[in-house]
Structures are given as C-alpha cells and as structure tokens.
Design a protein around this motif. Structure first.
Motif, PDB file in Angstrom:
ATOM      1  N   ALA A 208      18.320  24.593   6.417  1.00  0.00           N
ATOM      2  CA  ALA A 208      16.891  24.643   6.703  1.00  0.00           C
ATOM      3  C   ALA A 208      16.700  25.255   8.079  1.00  0.00           C
ATOM      4  N   VAL A 209      15.814  26.261   8.160  1.00  0.00           N
ATOM      5  CA  VAL A 209      15.560  26.967   9.414  1.00  0.00           C
ATOM      6  C   VAL A 209      14.126  26.704   9.858  1.00  0.00           C
ATOM      7  N   LYS A 210      13.962  26.316  11.118  1.00  0.00           N
ATOM      8  CA  LYS A 210      12.636  26.012  11.644  1.00  0.00           C
ATOM      9  C   LYS A 210      11.794  27.277  11.751  1.00  0.00           C
ATOM     10  N   GLN A 211      10.501  27.131  11.430  1.00  0.00           N
ATOM     11  CA  GLN A 211       9.520  28.201  11.594  1.00  0.00           C
ATOM     12  C   GLN A 211       8.324  27.637  12.343  1.00  0.00           C
TER      13      GLN A 211
ATOM     14  N   SER B 114      17.676  23.485  11.427  1.00  0.00           N
ATOM     15  CA  SER B 114      17.337  22.071  11.607  1.00  0.00           C
ATOM     16  C   SER B 114      18.321  21.155  10.898  1.00  0.00           C
ATOM     17  N   GLN B 115      18.858  21.608   9.766  1.00  0.00           N
ATOM     18  CA  GLN B 115      19.836  20.770   9.079  1.00  0.00           C
ATOM     19  C   GLN B 115      20.606  21.556   8.038  1.00  0.00           C
ATOM     20  N   VAL B 116      21.784  21.034   7.714  1.00  0.00           N
ATOM     21  CA  VAL B 116      22.567  21.520   6.586  1.00  0.00           C
ATOM     22  C   VAL B 116      22.137  20.725   5.366  1.00  0.00           C
ATOM     23  N   ILE B 117      21.826  21.428   4.286  1.00  0.00           N
ATOM     24  CA  ILE B 117      21.354  20.760   3.070  1.00  0.00           C
ATOM     25  C   ILE B 117      22.544  20.411   2.194  1.00  0.00           C
TER      26      ILE B 117
ATOM     27  N   ASN C  38      23.468  16.629  14.960  1.00  0.00           N
ATOM     28  CA  ASN C  38      22.068  17.022  14.820  1.00  0.00           C
ATOM     29  C   ASN C  38      21.795  17.825  13.561  1.00  0.00           C
ATOM     30  N   LEU C  39      22.845  18.194  12.829  1.00  0.00           N
ATOM     31  CA  LEU C  39      22.687  19.097  11.701  1.00  0.00           C
ATOM     32  C   LEU C  39      22.714  18.401  10.343  1.00  0.00           C
ATOM     33  N   PHE C  40      22.814  17.079  10.349  1.00  0.00           N
ATOM     34  CA  PHE C  40      22.902  16.347   9.091  1.00  0.00           C
ATOM     35  C   PHE C  40      21.938  15.162   9.096  1.00  0.00           C
ATOM     36  N   LYS C  41      21.257  14.952   7.971  1.00  0.00           N
ATOM     37  CA  LYS C  41      20.474  13.729   7.833  1.00  0.00           C
ATOM     38  C   LYS C  41      21.420  12.534   7.773  1.00  0.00           C
TER      39      LYS C  41
END
Length: 411
Positions: free
Chosen positions: A205-208, A192-195, A232-235
């Motif tokens: 972060a990986v969606k579950q 969902s995103q790179v922290i 899509n991978l960064f806030k």
C-alpha cells in the motif's frame, strides 16, 4: 568496502559492470591504527599475501598495543587460526560465522589470554562495535572476518563512489537497469504497509496525499531498507521477524559523529584510521580526512575531517554527546598537534544510544527469504546471509535474493 573475490561480495560494483552503468570509484590508502598514549606513530595495516605474513603482522599489532602479551609460541598458535580465516570459502565463512560471537570463535580454538585480547581488539574496530567487552560477547566474528580479509588478506579494498553513493552508485545502476530491461522504477514512494493475505505477500500500500492508499499488487515483495523500519511495514509482524527483532532491542550502544572543518595549518594523514585504548582493547575512534580521501567534495585550501566514536550504553550516558566530542578532539590533538587551533567549524555532535550495531552483532539476523510468509523477501541491512560489510554487503543481498527467487546458482 569492496570484496573482490567471490562469495557474493562486491555486489553493487559487479552489478554496475553487468548492466553497463557508469560507476567511478576512488580507492583509499591502507588504513592506519593509533594507540592512545603510546607516543608511537600510526601502524599501517598492510596487504599480506600469505597466512604466515598476516600472522606475523598480528604479532606486530600486539607488540605495538600490548607488548606484555607477546609470548613464546604465539605465532605457532596463531597461524592455523589466521589460515582458517583467509582460506575458508568466503560464502561459507559469512554464513557459518555471521551469528557466531568473537568469544565463541576464539574459545573454540584457543585459551590464550593473548589471543583473546588480540582478536577482541581487532574485531572491536573491524565490527565497528568499539567497546571491547561488548565485542567479545556479541560481535559477529563473520563480519569481522570479512574486514580481516579485506584489510589484511589482500582480498578487497576500501573505496568510495564519485561523487557520492546516490549519484555515484544508485542512480547509474537504476538508469542502466531501466534502459536494459524497460522496467518501471518508482522513486519517493511512501509505502504504508506490506499486504499479506492467506500467508502470502500480495503487494504493498502506497500513501497518496489527500486520498486513500494506492494498492500495488505484486507476485513477490522484497523489502530493502533499514531494519528499524521493518515493524512499521506490517499490521501484524511475521512471527520469525518479531522474534529476531526482540533481542537487539535489548542491546544498545552509543555512536557519535563529528564533522570538523579546518584551515591548512595542520597536516593531516587522510587514510582511514582507528584509535585504540591499549588498556581495554576498545576501538575508541575512527575516521578520515575527506579533503584527502574525497578531495572533489572540499573547497580548495580547506580541510574536512569525518570522525566517529562508539561507546557502550553506560559510557555514552555517563559522558553525554558533548563529553564524547571533547574526548574525540583530545584524541585528534594527540594525533595531529595543533588540531584544535586549526578548527574553523565543527558540527554539533550527533548520536544516540540504540541498537545501531545489530548488523555487526552475532545475534540472529532477518532471513532473506521469509520462513513465515510466501513471496516475502528481505534484502536490506541486518539480513542473512550477507556476504560483505557496509554498502557492499547490503547491496550484494539484492543479487542473493534474486538468485533465491529465480532458484539459480548464479545470475
């Protein structure tokens, strides 16, 4: 397209050898060129082992497509340009010319209208940008030069993995790496995103399903995907990434793809082909007969043709998908008389006008080592430096990023 002699090209094939992966390749025949409305047969792209012979073939190309542009003294002016392409260090060529347009490269070396047309037409096909005007202004000369060396300079070849890229390349190499290094490889993870914390990439972060995202911590994060996925991978996107991605969104081209199933009443030439419009110098269509180039995928007695057409955004919107597909079938009928009557099925034309040719343009690319975020790397398409074309170029970036991380000249 595999580049076999240095510069970091041939990346996935070398990885396969290094890790002992069982990869099998099918090598294609020499590509062909056809000039719409000329009535001439295909012009084969040969392997020229010297700069002089390559320059002579370019004049043959020009004589076939626009004979009026063949002038006295052309060979003498062309030779040093061809020699520069074929002898320049491959790695430096890809780094120095990737973000240089066809126009910038040619005008720095020649003012000849013949040479302008010649390189624009070649690069319209070699950069997969199609439209001559777009190619002249925006095509990456570095990307086109890679194809020049592969197709004409004898420095590489066109190849496909058997039976396909996933089962033929990705899985064998992944399994070999896992076996050799006992590492964990996770597939089908929805990131969902790179922290990013304190200016450093610290994990993903990986969606579950039905649960909170799972955080996987990492010393470094390497993103290997299509460039359209990056936002899509960064806030908050890193500043340099946001800047580089703002320009290609303004440049759109339309790509259309067709798959046609045929009976055996028409004889096809399976080699990869490019169809040119001699008037404009645009590369208006390309493709190949897969029943010849990849026969293991086609039922016996059937023929399957894959083809594409690249248009300017204006042309794409004017003609529409069905109009472009009709043009493509007319071109096929000209090349292979009886083509239309042999059609058993044809896929609906697919395509859209979007910045699909960013990777082949001279616009600034995404830097493989992020200048903004520590521990963040990009190893997918549209990254710089990239030492190849298509599959090989993108896959080869993995080895390049590994060298950056390990601070090593070689692996």
């Amino acid at each position: 397209m595999t580049s076999e002699n240095g510069g970091g090209g041939y990346g996935w094939a070398n990885a396969a050898k290094d890790f002992g992966a069982g990869v099998r390749l099918h090598y294609s025949r020499e590509p062909r060129m056809y000039f719409k409305g000329s009535g001439k047969s295909f012009l084969t792209v040969p392997k020229c082992l010297t700069s002089g012979e390559a320059a002579k073939w370019l004049i043959e190309f020009l004589e076939a497509i626009r004979p009026d542009l063949v002038k006295d003294g052309l060979y003498k002016e062309l030779l040093p340009m061809v020699d520069e392409i074929l002898t320049k260090d491959f790695k430096l060529m890809c780094e120095e010319w990737d973000e240089i347009s066809v126009k910038q490269w040619v005008e720095a070396r020649s003012k000849s209208p013949s040479i302008k047309y010649l390189f624009t037409a070649l690069m319209a096909g070699y950069c997969w940008t199609g439209n001559a005007d777009y190619t002249w202004e925006n095509g990456s000369f570095g990307k086109g030069a890679v194809m020049f060396r592969i197709w004409i300079g004898g420095h590489g070849s066109m190849a496909v993995a058997i039976p396909d890229p996933l089962d033929g390349i990705c899985m064998p190499i992944a399994n070999a790496i896992r076996d050799k290094y006992e590492c964990e490889i996770r597939c089908n993870q929805d990131v969902s995103q790179v922290i990013i914390e304190g200016g450093k990439a610290t994990g993903v972060a990986v969606k579950q399903e039905g649960q909170q995202d799972k955080i996987i911590r990492a010393d470094r994060v390497i993103i290997a995907t299509t460039w359209l996925d990056y936002p899509n991978l960064f806030k908050i996107m890193p500043a340099s990434l946001a800047k580089n991605m703002s320009e290609p969104l303004k440049q759109k081209m339309g790509g259309v793809f067709l798959v046609t199933g045929l009976n055996d009443t028409v004889k096809l030439d399976g080699a990869f082909f490019l169809i040119y419009d001699p008037k404009t110098g645009s590369s208006i269509q390309g493709g190949c007969a897969q029943n010849i180039e990849q026969p293991w995928n086609i039922p016996e007695g059937k023929q399957l043709v894959w083809s594409y057409s690249t248009k300017s955004e204006e042309e794409f919107n004017r003609l529409g998908l069905d109009g472009i597909a009709a043009q493509m079938n007319e071109n096929f009928e000209e090349i292979y008389p009886g083509f239309k009557n042999a059609i058993e099925f044809q896929s609906p034309p697919k395509g859209a006008a979007y910045p699909s040719h960013y990777r082949f343009s001279s616009l600034p690319k995404i830097r493989q080592k992020s200048p903004d975020v520590k521990g963040l790397y990009f190893a997918g398409e549209c990254t710089w430096p990239m030492y190849g074309q298509i599959t090989d170029g993108t896959a080869g970036t993995g080895a390049n990023v590994a060298r950056m991380i390990l601070d090593a000249d070689s692996l």
